[in-house]
Design a protein around this motif. Structure first.
Motif, mmCIF file in Angstrom:
data_model
loop_
_atom_site.group_PDB
_atom_site.id
_atom_site.type_symbol
_atom_site.label_atom_id
_atom_site.label_comp_id
_atom_site.label_asym_id
_atom_site.label_seq_id
_atom_site.Cartn_x
_atom_site.Cartn_y
_atom_site.Cartn_z
ATOM 1 N N LEU A 147 0.820 -1.210 0.000
ATOM 2 C CA LEU A 147 0.000 0.000 0.000
ATOM 3 C C LEU A 147 0.856 1.262 0.000
ATOM 4 N N ARG A 148 1.736 1.388 0.997
ATOM 5 C CA ARG A 148 2.567 2.588 1.095
ATOM 6 C C ARG A 148 3.649 2.344 2.127
ATOM 7 N N LEU A 149 4.668 3.205 2.102
ATOM 8 C CA LEU A 149 5.719 3.151 3.111
ATOM 9 C C LEU A 149 5.343 4.038 4.292
ATOM 10 N N LEU A 150 5.597 3.517 5.493
ATOM 11 C CA LEU A 150 5.330 4.275 6.711
ATOM 12 C C LEU A 150 6.637 4.553 7.427
ATOM 13 N N GLU A 151 6.607 5.574 8.257
ATOM 14 C CA GLU A 151 7.777 5.843 9.095
ATOM 15 C C GLU A 151 7.844 4.795 10.193
ATOM 16 N N LYS A 152 8.991 4.138 10.322
ATOM 17 C CA LYS A 152 9.138 3.103 11.326
ATOM 18 C C LYS A 152 9.164 3.732 12.718
ATOM 19 N N PRO A 153 8.621 3.030 13.733
ATOM 20 C CA PRO A 153 8.658 3.562 15.104
ATOM 21 C C PRO A 153 10.094 3.816 15.539
ATOM 22 N N SER A 154 10.305 4.954 16.179
ATOM 23 C CA SER A 154 11.649 5.307 16.631
ATOM 24 C C SER A 154 12.068 4.496 17.846
ATOM 25 N N GLN B 171 -10.215 15.531 26.457
ATOM 26 C CA GLN B 171 -10.664 15.282 25.091
ATOM 27 C C GLN B 171 -9.607 15.852 24.151
ATOM 28 N N VAL B 172 -9.066 14.997 23.298
ATOM 29 C CA VAL B 172 -7.980 15.396 22.405
ATOM 30 C C VAL B 172 -8.205 14.782 21.032
ATOM 31 N N THR B 173 -7.457 15.265 20.063
ATOM 32 C CA THR B 173 -7.423 14.652 18.739
ATOM 33 C C THR B 173 -6.212 13.732 18.679
ATOM 34 N N ALA B 174 -6.473 12.426 18.634
ATOM 35 C CA ALA B 174 -5.403 11.429 18.625
ATOM 36 C C ALA B 174 -4.993 11.137 17.185
ATOM 37 N N VAL B 175 -3.679 11.172 16.944
ATOM 38 C CA VAL B 175 -3.126 10.948 15.614
ATOM 39 C C VAL B 175 -2.237 9.707 15.652
ATOM 40 N N THR B 176 -2.455 8.776 14.722
ATOM 41 C CA THR B 176 -1.599 7.597 14.610
ATOM 42 C C THR B 176 -0.320 7.985 13.876
ATOM 43 N N GLU B 177 0.828 7.808 14.533
ATOM 44 C CA GLU B 177 2.109 8.229 13.954
ATOM 45 C C GLU B 177 2.901 7.072 13.349
ATOM 46 N N ALA B 178 2.926 5.934 14.037
ATOM 47 C CA ALA B 178 3.733 4.804 13.564
ATOM 48 C C ALA B 178 2.969 3.518 13.788
ATOM 49 N N VAL B 179 3.220 2.530 12.899
ATOM 50 C CA VAL B 179 2.479 1.269 12.914
ATOM 51 C C VAL B 179 3.467 0.120 12.767
ATOM 52 N N LEU B 180 3.227 -0.952 13.523
ATOM 53 C CA LEU B 180 4.067 -2.146 13.419
ATOM 54 C C LEU B 180 3.215 -3.357 13.750
ATOM 55 N N GLY B 181 3.302 -4.406 12.928
ATOM 56 C CA GLY B 181 2.570 -5.636 13.205
ATOM 57 C C GLY B 181 1.267 -5.738 12.449
ATOM 58 N N GLU B 182 0.314 -6.517 13.001
ATOM 59 C CA GLU B 182 -0.946 -6.840 12.330
ATOM 60 C C GLU B 182 -2.117 -6.116 12.993
ATOM 61 N N PHE B 183 -3.141 -5.795 12.159
ATOM 62 C CA PHE B 183 -4.302 -5.079 12.669
ATOM 63 C C PHE B 183 -5.554 -5.564 11.958
ATOM 64 N N TYR B 184 -6.684 -5.486 12.669
ATOM 65 C CA TYR B 184 -7.936 -5.993 12.128
ATOM 66 C C TYR B 184 -8.738 -4.933 11.387
ATOM 67 N N TRP B 185 -8.210 -3.745 11.233
ATOM 68 C CA TRP B 185 -8.876 -2.719 10.442
ATOM 69 C C TRP B 185 -7.837 -2.064 9.535
ATOM 70 N N GLU B 186 -8.307 -1.196 8.663
ATOM 71 C CA GLU B 186 -7.419 -0.585 7.672
ATOM 72 C C GLU B 186 -6.596 0.541 8.296
ATOM 73 N N VAL B 187 -5.701 0.164 9.171
ATOM 74 C CA VAL B 187 -4.903 1.154 9.887
ATOM 75 C C VAL B 187 -3.884 1.793 8.941
ATOM 76 N N THR B 188 -3.566 3.039 9.198
ATOM 77 C CA THR B 188 -2.511 3.723 8.460
ATOM 78 C C THR B 188 -2.035 4.909 9.279
ATOM 79 N N ALA B 189 -0.821 5.341 9.018
ATOM 80 C CA ALA B 189 -0.284 6.504 9.712
ATOM 81 C C ALA B 189 -1.068 7.741 9.292
ATOM 82 N N GLY B 190 -1.268 8.643 10.247
ATOM 83 C CA GLY B 190 -2.011 9.858 9.971
ATOM 84 C C GLY B 190 -3.477 9.774 10.327
ATOM 85 N N GLU B 191 -3.958 8.596 10.726
ATOM 86 C CA GLU B 191 -5.356 8.475 11.150
ATOM 87 C C GLU B 191 -5.622 9.420 12.312
#
Length: 622
Positions: free
Chosen positions: A245-252, A342-362
């Protein structure tokens, strides 16, 4: 072709996938539909079950898709003629029955998180989505059109109740289906009639399509997305194969819990299959945290969140089980949860398997309600809202659960749902203080009852008119009196005739046997008058004092009066001595000392809560 179910209007040919509809005694071919794709569902056509003491049989099967992989819906017919649907979602089953059409209800405005009342029940919308039928088999109640994109709204109510609004291609007037969430064993289907779960064996040892690195999928039948740990590539798994799908930034940072690690929490052995780094920005400051996705074949998915050394175990829950006053409080399981942040949570890095269409920037609006050590967490996107119930865990609990060799980071600051460490101590302190206070009152009562409280002298003294203040001429001696035992002495002095004047009484108790003298001094004053504000007065006609315990013996009271020299006139006062009277001074001192402990415990507990809520951005909303 054979119609065996009286409610069926359509049957799908098992050989060529032709959809055949019946109309009276005639039959029509309505084109072909895709063949069922093997999934992880344990259900199959022909399986028989029992629900609410009534038998049923699975006679039809639909697969729908919204672009992220198919989900299964099963058409069932009961022995009493009723029909229903069993739908599957992430390992959960929902048995639904048709409840008519809700006329006038529009699709627009039914957003995730909104509440509505329908069929005399309150519901919370969890998802609004769309999909189309891509494959089918067996007998069905109506025709299927694989080209139609149908809209639906799913909502939950209290105690596992479930609602689906099927709008089809309409903008309003949905078909209503109501039912409840059930576990597989509650469907009443014998194990011998369940289908062995499909296994994507070829995905268990797959390779990244971007870097060719080896991937070990730990839940291949449930995963929709995989993030490669070597190159950061995000791969799609929804079609049973890996596609880039795309390249993501690896977790630091390296995950504190390795992917593939097993740990026991809540009596279940979980497998860690995914790792996220999420963050929020408040007043220009970034606050990151980590989330670990845990999986168990029977219980599905759950989460373990880590932030600044604090851990929270998060379990999915139905939105309908929670009463919510948005931004103020949540009520769940007879407990009130106060809105914390109450905050706006942003997904920054992803590693492994997920049961939904996860992506960075969510991005999702995340709201947390706390009742330490528990929390209710609400994550809302444009299409879906999810509720989770959190429980705070100490780092040592997580370390032992997963058998980690390295020590976990020490907690920093105070977490929103961290239990107050002083609260339990405060409760214990209050408990023991109450017990000691009861003992103190019992002891005080004992000494009060035991005291003689006997008047040993009542003397009316008149000072001669020609007496000089503070001289022997103003002195008076009482008759001797006996003190039979050691005890304290209360002295009361009064002068009813005192008016705009003062009178000082120096008293001396003389022990006639030993010559020992115990003295006291009591001054009385009383003034009154009138001014522009009216009448006024100050002072008192009487006063009292307590003396230290006196030994037994025969005593004489000597009094010497002091007053302002002036016109010669007699002055009179009364003296009363009460021997062995109850003395409350020790009680007051003991009472105050006993309150020091609870006061200190309350101060520490309040300080902890003050520090906790200083980090809240919703604390003023209650």
């Amino acid at each position: 072709m054979e119609f065996t179910a009286g409610s069926a209007q359509v049957v799908v040919c098992a050989h060529c996938q032709t959809v055949v509809a019946r109309s009276g005694a005639t039959f029509e071919a309505h084109g072909k539909i895709g063949r069922i794709v093997p999934t992880d569902s344990p259900l199959q056509l022909g399986a028989e079950g029992r629900y609410a003491r009534t038998g049923y049989r699975i006679i039809g099967h639909l697969q729908k898709d919204h672009g992220a992989g198919p989900w299964d819906e099963w058409y069932v017919e009961f022995d009493d003629g009723r029909t229903g649907w069993i739908s599957e979602s992430e390992g959960a089953f929902h048995l639904l029955f048709e409840a008519g059409v809700e006329e006038g209800l529009p699709l627009e405005g039914l957003a995730p998180g909104e509440r509505l009342r329908l069929r005399n029940r309150a519901w919370v919308i969890e998802e609004r989505g769309h999909g189309r039928v891509v494959s089918a088999e067996g007998q069905l109640p109506s025709d299927v059109d694989p080209t139609e994109d149908s809209w639906y709204v799913d909502a939950t109510g209290p105690k596992g109740t479930f609602l689906t609004l099927d709008f089809g291609t309409r903008a309003q007037d949905p078909e209503v289906f109501t039912g409840e969430a059930l576990k597989l064993e509650q469907l009443g289907i014998a194990a011998s009639q369940l289908r062995p779960r499909a296994q994507r064996v070829e995905l268990k040892q797959a390779r990244c399509t971007n870097c060719n690195g080896p991937l070990e999928l730990r839940a291949p039948d449930k995963s929709l997305r995989v993030a490669c740990p070597y190159c950061g590539a995000l791969l799609d798994v929804s079609q049973g194969r890996l596609s880039f799908l795309r390249l993501l930034e690896k977790p630091s940072e390296t995950p504190l819990i390795p992917l593939g690690a097993k740990g026991t929490l809540d009596g279940t052995e979980w497998l860690c299959i995914g790792y996220l780094v999420r963050s929020c920005t408040v007043e220009g400051v970034r606050y990151p945290w980590e989330e670990y996705l845990l999986y168990h074949p029977a219980r599905g998915f759950t989460w373990l969140m880590h932030s600044n050394g604090h851990w929270v175990f998060l379990k999915p829950m139905a939105a309908g089980d929670v009463q919510l006053v948005p931004g103020v409080a949540a009520f769940y399981d007879r407990r009130r949860y106060k809105a914390f942040q109450q905050v706006t949570a942003v997904t920054e890095a992803v590693l492994g398997e997920f049961y939904w269409e996860v992506t960075a920037g969510e991005r999702a609006k995340a709201t947390e309600y706390v009742a330490p050590p528990y929390s209710v967490n609400v994550d809302a996107t444009e299409d879906e809202v999810t509720y989770t119930h959190g429980e705070y865990l100490a780092p040592g609990v997580v370390k032992d659960a997963f058998g980690l060799k390295e020590s976990l980071p020490k907690p920093q600051g105070i977490a929103p749902s961290e239990p107050n460490p002083h609260k339990a101590g405060m409760a214990s302190t209050f408990k023991w203080t109450l017990m000691w206070l009861l003992g103190l009152f019992v002891l005080a009562g004992f000494f009060t009852v035991r005291a003689d409280n006997r008047k040993v002298l009542e003397e009316a003294v008149t000072v001669p008119a020609d007496a000089q203040p503070g001289t022997p001429t103003a002195m008076h001696f009482s008759e001797p009196f006996e003190l039979p035992k050691r005890g304290n002495m209360e002295v009361e002095v009064s002068s009813a005739a005192l008016d705009n004047d003062w009178l000082g009484i120096q008293g001396d108790l003389v022990n006639q046997d030993t010559g020992e003298v115990v003295g006291f001094y009591e001054e009385l004053s009383y003034y009154s008058g009138t001014d522009s504000d009216g009448s006024w007065s100050e002072g008192s006609h009487s006063g009292s004092t307590k003396l230290s315990p006196l030994p037994p013996g025969k005593y004489v009271l000597r009094t010497t009066a002091s007053f302002d020299p002036g016109p010669a006139r007699p002055r009179a006062f009364n003296v009363t001595l009460t021997h062995d009277s109850p003395n409350g001074s020790w009680f007051c001192v003991a009472f105050i000392l006993l309150l020091v402990g609870p006061a200190w415990a309350l101060f520490r507990s309040h300080g902890f809560e003050t520090q906790r809520w200083a980090e809240s951005n919703l604390a003023d909303s209650d």
